[in-house]
Structure formats: structure tokens, C-alpha cells
Design an enzyme around this catalytic site. Structure first.
Site, PDB file in Angstrom:
ATOM      1  N   ASN A 199       0.782  -1.812  -0.196  1.00  0.00           N
ATOM      2  CA  ASN A 199       0.085  -0.169  -0.114  1.00  0.00           C
ATOM      3  C   ASN A 199       0.907   1.357   0.016  1.00  0.00           C
ATOM      4  O   ASN A 199       1.054   1.840   0.896  1.00  0.00           O
ATOM      5  CB  ASN A 199      -1.138   0.675   1.898  1.00  0.00           C
ATOM      6  CG  ASN A 199      -1.550   1.195   1.436  1.00  0.00           C
ATOM      7  OD1 ASN A 199      -1.701   2.070   0.123  1.00  0.00           O
ATOM      8  ND2 ASN A 199      -1.851   1.611   2.830  1.00  0.00           N
ATOM      9  N   SER A 247       3.585  -2.062  10.704  1.00  0.00           N
ATOM     10  CA  SER A 247       5.466  -1.888  10.523  1.00  0.00           C
ATOM     11  C   SER A 247       5.437  -3.146  10.392  1.00  0.00           C
ATOM     12  O   SER A 247       6.587  -3.663  11.183  1.00  0.00           O
ATOM     13  CB  SER A 247       5.192  -1.220  12.310  1.00  0.00           C
ATOM     14  OG  SER A 247       4.917  -0.631  12.702  1.00  0.00           O
ATOM     15  N   LYS A 266       0.085   4.000  -0.036  1.00  0.00           N
ATOM     16  CA  LYS A 266      -0.614   5.332   0.289  1.00  0.00           C
ATOM     17  C   LYS A 266      -0.142   6.419  -0.846  1.00  0.00           C
ATOM     18  O   LYS A 266      -0.459   6.149  -2.351  1.00  0.00           O
ATOM     19  CB  LYS A 266       0.342   5.850   1.282  1.00  0.00           C
ATOM     20  CG  LYS A 266      -0.099   4.348   2.529  1.00  0.00           C
ATOM     21  CD  LYS A 266       0.282   4.861   4.174  1.00  0.00           C
ATOM     22  CE  LYS A 266       0.224   3.327   4.947  1.00  0.00           C
ATOM     23  NZ  LYS A 266       0.162   2.725   6.068  1.00  0.00           N
ATOM     24  N   GLU A 282      -4.962  -4.511  11.453  1.00  0.00           N
ATOM     25  CA  GLU A 282      -4.213  -3.496  11.274  1.00  0.00           C
ATOM     26  C   GLU A 282      -4.587  -2.941  12.546  1.00  0.00           C
ATOM     27  O   GLU A 282      -5.224  -1.902  12.696  1.00  0.00           O
ATOM     28  CB  GLU A 282      -4.171  -2.705  10.597  1.00  0.00           C
ATOM     29  CG  GLU A 282      -3.607  -3.349   9.021  1.00  0.00           C
ATOM     30  CD  GLU A 282      -3.310  -2.243   8.079  1.00  0.00           C
ATOM     31  OE1 GLU A 282      -1.912  -2.431   7.885  1.00  0.00           O
ATOM     32  OE2 GLU A 282      -4.069  -1.455   7.375  1.00  0.00           O
ATOM     33  N   GLU A 292      -6.735   4.890   8.105  1.00  0.00           N
ATOM     34  CA  GLU A 292      -6.718   5.898   7.941  1.00  0.00           C
ATOM     35  C   GLU A 292      -7.819   7.004   7.459  1.00  0.00           C
ATOM     36  O   GLU A 292      -7.871   8.017   7.358  1.00  0.00           O
ATOM     37  CB  GLU A 292      -4.939   6.396   6.684  1.00  0.00           C
ATOM     38  CG  GLU A 292      -4.134   6.535   7.887  1.00  0.00           C
ATOM     39  CD  GLU A 292      -2.410   5.807   7.113  1.00  0.00           C
ATOM     40  OE1 GLU A 292      -2.657   6.060   5.627  1.00  0.00           O
ATOM     41  OE2 GLU A 292      -1.559   5.454   7.124  1.00  0.00           O
ATOM     42  N   GLY A 342       2.251   2.796  10.801  1.00  0.00           N
ATOM     43  CA  GLY A 342       3.372   3.300  10.140  1.00  0.00           C
ATOM     44  C   GLY A 342       4.217   3.994  11.970  1.00  0.00           C
ATOM     45  O   GLY A 342       4.839   4.764  12.391  1.00  0.00           O
ATOM     46  N   HIS A 398      -9.600   1.295   5.508  1.00  0.00           N
ATOM     47  CA  HIS A 398      -8.765   1.993   5.504  1.00  0.00           C
ATOM     48  C   HIS A 398      -8.215   2.258   6.847  1.00  0.00           C
ATOM     49  O   HIS A 398      -9.385   3.330   6.704  1.00  0.00           O
ATOM     50  CB  HIS A 398      -6.908   2.389   5.075  1.00  0.00           C
ATOM     51  CG  HIS A 398      -6.015   1.790   5.523  1.00  0.00           C
ATOM     52  ND1 HIS A 398      -5.075   3.287   6.524  1.00  0.00           N
ATOM     53  CD2 HIS A 398      -4.220   1.084   4.902  1.00  0.00           C
ATOM     54  CE1 HIS A 398      -4.294   2.793   6.713  1.00  0.00           C
ATOM     55  NE2 HIS A 398      -4.085   1.687   6.124  1.00  0.00           N
TER      56      HIS A 398
END
Ligand code: PGA
Length: 249
Positions: A8, A211, A10, A165, A97, A171, A95
Site C-alpha cells: 500500500n 510496521s 498510500k 491492522e 487512515e 507507520g 483503511h
């Protein structure tokens, strides 16, 4: 079951990153390990180019998001059928985010995943608890609720991948404990079984994300109910992405 390693990107990349699939194949010495499926997930503008270059390298491609409507007055949005038209094989739905920064609820995620299914692609549906929820012992309930709310009735083991996740691991360089990952993936399978039955539960791939790096990929991917990884930062560099893919083989 196949192992799905998805990169991904991003909001990273440029037009000339379409060469990354062939660069990855060079890193891999020309072969992807048996039973490993590699997916490139660039920003929407680059999906068409990446899908072409990924497919010609024997790899797969996806989009990071789509709108649930088929078309119309939705300035700035891209529909699932447009992703399919650009030859995407997968679309990420929900996701963390997007849930946190763009207000996506379970209901919106469910509608997006349904649109992805109807367009003939596989939805990578993301779920995950926050640190606060984990520390207060709510993680299992949060995940059960997200699964109930985000998986459309059209879900099968072919058209859906679940990506677990933990929000606090994305991240940040922090990875969940192996025991916690194993426990949560087994819990996810149980929840899927209740809603969709044993066959779907046993055959639906569940990725871990947050991560994932060359240094930790092998032990995470060796866990019983882990069928791949959704990789952010480490998928931008083909040397580290290749190392994760080798760890899956
Ligand atoms: P990360 O991102 O690997 O950079 O933590 C994972 C993701 O957001 O899918």
C-alpha cells in the site's frame, strides 16, 4: 491457502514508479515464491499504469479506495467499476487512515466493499483497534463489531481479504506481540464463521498489517491464521518489499 503480500503506497509515488514491478522481479531473481501473490496498490491516478506493468510481470494490482456509487456528481471520487476498468484486481476498503481522517464508518466501508464485489474485484477490508481500545480490553469486541458492520452479505472467501491492522502499529514501527496477532486472527475467523459459515471462515485470507518489515515478516507470516501482509512504508523500496515476499515463501 495462498499468501497475499500487498504494498500500500498510500500518497507516495510518481508516474515513473510503474517500473517498480519489474524492479521487484529483478530483486526476486525472476521468481515469486510458490503460493505467494504480490499486489501493488498505488495512488488512484497510477492504478492503470501499475496494473499493466504488474500484470506483465505476473503480479497483481489494486486501488486504495473507491466510492460506493457507480457514477454521477461526486467530484473528486473514483468508482469501483472505474478501478476495474483500469484493470485493478483489488480495492482496499476502510483503511484506518480513511476511517480516522475521512470519516469512513462501517456502513460506508460495507457499501464500498459491495461495490467492489459487484465490479468483479476482491475487497481488502481493513479493521483494527486503537491503543486505547486494546489497553481497556475492548479489542475483541471492537473487531467483532467492525466485522459485523463492514462485511457485506456478498462476502465470500474469493472476493474478500480481511486486513487486521492495529491502528497503533501502523507507520509507528511498533508491531503487535505475536501471541496477540495469533489470538486476534483466530478471533476474526470465529467471527466470520458466525456470519458466513465454516467454509468461508476457513478459506478467507486474513492479512496482518502495521510496521511489517523484512526483520519481522517471517515470524508474523508463520503464524497459523496469518495469510499475508498489508505493507505500507516497507513496500516503497523494492529491496525491502522483496525481502518480505521472500519471507512469505
Ligand atoms: P505501515 O503501513 O507498514 O507503514 O505500518 C501499513 C498500512 O497502513 O497498511
Amino acid at each position: 491457502m495462498d499468501c497475499y503480500i500487498a504494498g500500500n503506497w498510500k500518497m507516495n509515488g510518481r508516474h515513473d514508479w510503474a517500473i517498480k514491478p519489474s524492479a521487484l522481479m529483478s530483486e526476486l531473481g525472476g521468481d515469486v515464491p510458490d503460493n505467494v501473490r504480490v499486489i501493488f496498490i498505488p495512488p488512484a491516478l497510477y492504478v492503470g499504469d501499475l496494473a499493466k506493468s504488474a500484470h506483465s510481470a505476473g503480479l497483481l494490482a489494486g486501488a486504495q479506495n473507491c466510492h460506493f456509487e457507480e457514477g454521477g456528481a461526486f467530484t473528486g471520487e473514483v468508482s469501483a467499476s472505474m478501478c476495474a476498468d483500469c484493470e485493478a484486481d483489488f480495492v482496499i476498503c476502510g483503511h484506518s487512515e480513511r476511517r480516522a481522517m475521512f470519516g469512513e464508518t462501517d456502513e460506508i466501508v460495507r457499501k464500498k466493499a459491495l461495490a467492489v464485489h459487484e465490479a468483479g474485484m476482491t475487497a481488502i477490508i481493513c479493521i483494527g483497534e486503537t491503543l486505547e481500545q486494546r489497553e481497556s480490553g475492548e479489542a475483541n469486541d471492537v473487531i467483532a463489531g467492525q466485522l459485523k458492520g463492514s462485511l457485506p452479505a456478498s462476502t465470500t472467501s474469493i472476493n474478500t481479504i480481511i486486513a487486521y491492522e492495529p491502528v497503533w502499529a501502523i507507520g509507528t514501527g511498533k508491531v503487535a506481540e505475536l501471541d496477540d496477532i495469533a489470538q486476534m486472527h483466530a478471533h476474526i475467523r470465529e467471527c466470520v464463521k458466525v456470519e458466513f459459515g465454516e467454509y468461508t471462515s476457513e478459506n478467507l485470507p486474513i492479512q496482518y498489517g502495521g510496521s511489517v518489515k523484512p526483520g519481522n515478516a517471517k515470524e508474523i507470516l508463520a503464524l497459523k491464521d496469518v495469510n499475508g501482509a498489508l505493507v505500507g512504508g516497507a513496500s516503497l523500496d523494492m529491496e525491502s518489499f522483496a525481502a518480505i515476499i521472500m519471507a512469505a515463501g
